[in-house]
Design a protein around this motif. Structure first.
Motif, PDB file in Angstrom:
ATOM      1  N   PRO A  78       0.816  -1.212   0.000  1.00  0.00           N
ATOM      2  CA  PRO A  78       0.000   0.000   0.000  1.00  0.00           C
ATOM      3  C   PRO A  78       0.849   1.261   0.000  1.00  0.00           C
ATOM      4  CG  PRO A  78       0.225  -0.800   2.222  1.00  0.00           C
ATOM      5  CD  PRO A  78       1.000  -1.759   1.343  1.00  0.00           C
ATOM      6  N   SER A  79       0.252   2.354  -0.453  1.00  0.00           N
ATOM      7  CA  SER A  79       0.872   3.663  -0.304  1.00  0.00           C
ATOM      8  C   SER A  79       0.330   4.320   0.958  1.00  0.00           C
ATOM      9  CB  SER A  79       0.569   4.541  -1.520  1.00  0.00           C
ATOM     10  OG  SER A  79       1.239   5.784  -1.411  1.00  0.00           O
ATOM     11  N   THR A  80       1.225   4.812   1.796  1.00  0.00           N
ATOM     12  CA  THR A  80       0.809   5.459   3.040  1.00  0.00           C
ATOM     13  C   THR A  80       1.435   6.842   3.197  1.00  0.00           C
ATOM     14  OG1 THR A  80       2.580   4.330   4.248  1.00  0.00           O
ATOM     15  CG2 THR A  80       0.433   3.267   4.222  1.00  0.00           C
ATOM     16  N   GLU A  81       1.852   7.437   2.079  1.00  0.00           N
ATOM     17  CA  GLU A  81       2.400   8.800   2.093  1.00  0.00           C
ATOM     18  C   GLU A  81       3.552   8.886   3.101  1.00  0.00           C
ATOM     19  OE1 GLU A  81       1.033  10.490  -0.308  1.00  0.00           O
ATOM     20  OE2 GLU A  81      -0.677   9.154  -0.609  1.00  0.00           O
ATOM     21  N   LEU A  82       3.650  10.036   3.779  1.00  0.00           N
ATOM     22  CA  LEU A  82       4.669  10.215   4.818  1.00  0.00           C
ATOM     23  C   LEU A  82       4.024  10.153   6.201  1.00  0.00           C
ATOM     24  CD1 LEU A  82       6.804  13.074   3.221  1.00  0.00           C
ATOM     25  CD2 LEU A  82       7.481  10.691   3.528  1.00  0.00           C
ATOM     26  N   GLY A  83       3.037   9.296   6.330  1.00  0.00           N
ATOM     27  CA  GLY A  83       2.253   9.250   7.556  1.00  0.00           C
ATOM     28  C   GLY A  83       2.851   8.466   8.698  1.00  0.00           C
ATOM     29  N   TRP A  84       3.953   7.770   8.469  1.00  0.00           N
ATOM     30  CA  TRP A  84       4.635   7.017   9.521  1.00  0.00           C
ATOM     31  C   TRP A  84       3.705   6.022  10.239  1.00  0.00           C
ATOM     32  CZ3 TRP A  84       9.513   6.176  11.517  1.00  0.00           C
ATOM     33  CH2 TRP A  84      10.546   6.783  10.776  1.00  0.00           C
ATOM     34  N   TYR A  85       2.747   5.479   9.521  1.00  0.00           N
ATOM     35  CA  TYR A  85       1.898   4.427  10.079  1.00  0.00           C
ATOM     36  C   TYR A  85       1.354   4.850  11.452  1.00  0.00           C
ATOM     37  CZ  TYR A  85       4.225   2.311   6.188  1.00  0.00           C
ATOM     38  OH  TYR A  85       4.699   2.083   4.923  1.00  0.00           O
ATOM     39  N   THR A  86       0.883   6.103  11.456  1.00  0.00           N
ATOM     40  CA  THR A  86       0.472   6.757  12.696  1.00  0.00           C
ATOM     41  C   THR A  86      -0.818   7.542  12.449  1.00  0.00           C
ATOM     42  OG1 THR A  86       2.737   6.955  13.541  1.00  0.00           O
ATOM     43  CG2 THR A  86       1.146   8.573  14.349  1.00  0.00           C
ATOM     44  N   ASP A  87      -1.670   7.615  13.451  1.00  0.00           N
ATOM     45  CA  ASP A  87      -2.793   8.549  13.414  1.00  0.00           C
ATOM     46  C   ASP A  87      -2.242   9.925  13.768  1.00  0.00           C
ATOM     47  OD1 ASP A  87      -4.545   6.547  12.719  1.00  0.00           O
ATOM     48  OD2 ASP A  87      -5.358   6.285  14.742  1.00  0.00           O
ATOM     49  N   THR A  88      -2.041  10.753  12.759  1.00  0.00           N
ATOM     50  CA  THR A  88      -1.279  11.978  12.922  1.00  0.00           C
ATOM     51  C   THR A  88      -2.061  13.056  13.667  1.00  0.00           C
ATOM     52  OG1 THR A  88      -2.037  13.017  10.872  1.00  0.00           O
ATOM     53  CG2 THR A  88      -0.192  11.476  10.707  1.00  0.00           C
ATOM     54  N   THR A  89      -1.328  14.078  14.089  1.00  0.00           N
ATOM     55  CA  THR A  89      -1.982  15.196  14.764  1.00  0.00           C
ATOM     56  C   THR A  89      -2.801  16.031  13.793  1.00  0.00           C
ATOM     57  OG1 THR A  89      -0.096  16.699  14.471  1.00  0.00           O
ATOM     58  CG2 THR A  89      -0.096  15.300  16.432  1.00  0.00           C
ATOM     59  N   TYR A  90      -2.544  15.894  12.474  1.00  0.00           N
ATOM     60  CA  TYR A  90      -3.316  16.654  11.496  1.00  0.00           C
ATOM     61  C   TYR A  90      -4.492  15.828  10.943  1.00  0.00           C
ATOM     62  CZ  TYR A  90       0.054  14.297   8.360  1.00  0.00           C
ATOM     63  OH  TYR A  90       0.842  13.363   7.716  1.00  0.00           O
ATOM     64  N   GLU A  91      -4.893  14.826  11.727  1.00  0.00           N
ATOM     65  CA  GLU A  91      -6.134  14.073  11.514  1.00  0.00           C
ATOM     66  C   GLU A  91      -6.136  13.222  10.246  1.00  0.00           C
ATOM     67  OE1 GLU A  91      -9.501  16.677  11.926  1.00  0.00           O
ATOM     68  OE2 GLU A  91      -9.035  17.160  14.011  1.00  0.00           O
ATOM     69  N   MET A  92      -4.965  12.785   9.832  1.00  0.00           N
ATOM     70  CA  MET A  92      -4.879  11.745   8.809  1.00  0.00           C
ATOM     71  C   MET A  92      -4.505  10.455   9.529  1.00  0.00           C
ATOM     72  SD  MET A  92      -5.794  12.852   5.877  1.00  0.00           S
ATOM     73  CE  MET A  92      -5.112  11.748   4.632  1.00  0.00           C
ATOM     74  N   ASN A  93      -5.463   9.539   9.606  1.00  0.00           N
ATOM     75  CA  ASN A  93      -5.310   8.357  10.463  1.00  0.00           C
ATOM     76  C   ASN A  93      -4.725   7.182   9.683  1.00  0.00           C
ATOM     77  OD1 ASN A  93      -6.333   9.743  12.709  1.00  0.00           O
ATOM     78  ND2 ASN A  93      -8.436   9.278  12.109  1.00  0.00           N
TER      79      ASN A  93
END
Length: 262
Positions: A78-93
């Motif tokens: 999968p592609s997960t952008e630069l999200g670090w497999y994390t529910d981010t503080t900018y609300e991209m889960n």
């Protein structure tokens, strides 16, 4: 093998997500490309990319399709952008997507995939190595084995490793205040402590890292922790840096290590 380039809609991320998939397909040829194929209960490996990569990078930078051709295993990339497999503080889960939504979607679209823990694996490099280990330590009921290649597996004690790559603002957009990583769901050492304390089974763990890699120290720390807990694991190092020369070689070693019926 069949190689599928798919686009799915994520309700969690509220966006289209690209996912490349390798599926076993029985073929009979005389040129050395015959493969075996399963139609039911197919083992599955979630193969995660690192920073700067996407769903296509494993296929483009390694021979992963050829490496798995005779293993009878599906590979989900999968592609997960630069999200670090994390529910981010900018609300991209991204964590909720990768740990909960993506497996459900894959089983809906590809019903031949196994639902058994003993045939499900997570593997990744760098950021993806962190993600794979996080999956194994938080979802031990779902993953029999996980492997991290050059993974950032000791974030809380190695903040300097993160800041050597990107500025503080980038990381705090993902994790929040960096001093809060320790003891949180984003801290693999803490997740390991919690899992051991729970008494639940710990997946088999494979760690590898190049001897010239700036993340080697963190991997040594994680391996020491696993040894102290007497957890079954493999930790291997070898010549190499944080690059595809190392990862192309060691993904083959990971595939040898996976507990598949070969």
């Amino acid at each position: 093998m069949a190689f599928l380039q798919t686009n799915i809609y994520s309700n969690v991320l509220e966006m289209e997500v690209s996912v490349n998939v390798i599926l076993p397909q029985k073929t009979e040829k005389k040129i050395g490309t015959a493969t075996k194929g399963n139609l039911t209960d197919v083992p599955v490996m979630y193969l995660l990319h690192g920073m700067g990569g996407n769903h296509s990078v494993w296929e483009r930078r390694t021979s992963i399709e050829r490496y798995v051709a005779n293993l009878g295993m599906a590979v989900i990339m999968p592609s997960t952008e630069l999200g670090w497999y994390t529910d981010t503080t900018y609300e991209m889960n991204y964590w909720t997507f990768i740990s909960e939504e993506l497996p459900k979607i894959c089983h809906e679209l590809f019903p031949q995939l196994t639902i058994k823990r003993e045939k499900t694996f997570a593997v990744g490099l760098s950021m993806g190595g962190y993600g794979a280990l996080k999956l194994g330590l938080t979802k031990p009921e779902s993953f029999r084995a996980v492997a991290s290649l050059s993974g950032a597996v000791n974030l809380a004690d190695r903040i300097e490793d993160l800041l050597a790559i990107k500025g503080r603002g980038f990381w705090e957009g993902i994790f929040g205040p960096l001093e809060n990583i320790q003891g949180s769901i984003n801290d693999p050492i803490f997740l390991l402590d919690q899992l051991v304390a729970s008494g639940d089974d710990v997946p088999n763990i494979f760690l590898c890292c190049g001897e010239e890699d700036f993340l080697l120290h963190g991997n040594k720390t994680m391996a020491t922790k696993l040894t102290a807990y007497n957890i079954e694991h493999t930790f291997e190092t070898g010549p190499g840096n944080h690059d595809w020369v190392f990862w192309d070689k060691w993904i083959q070693r990971v595939l040898e290590w996976l507990p598949l019926d070969k």
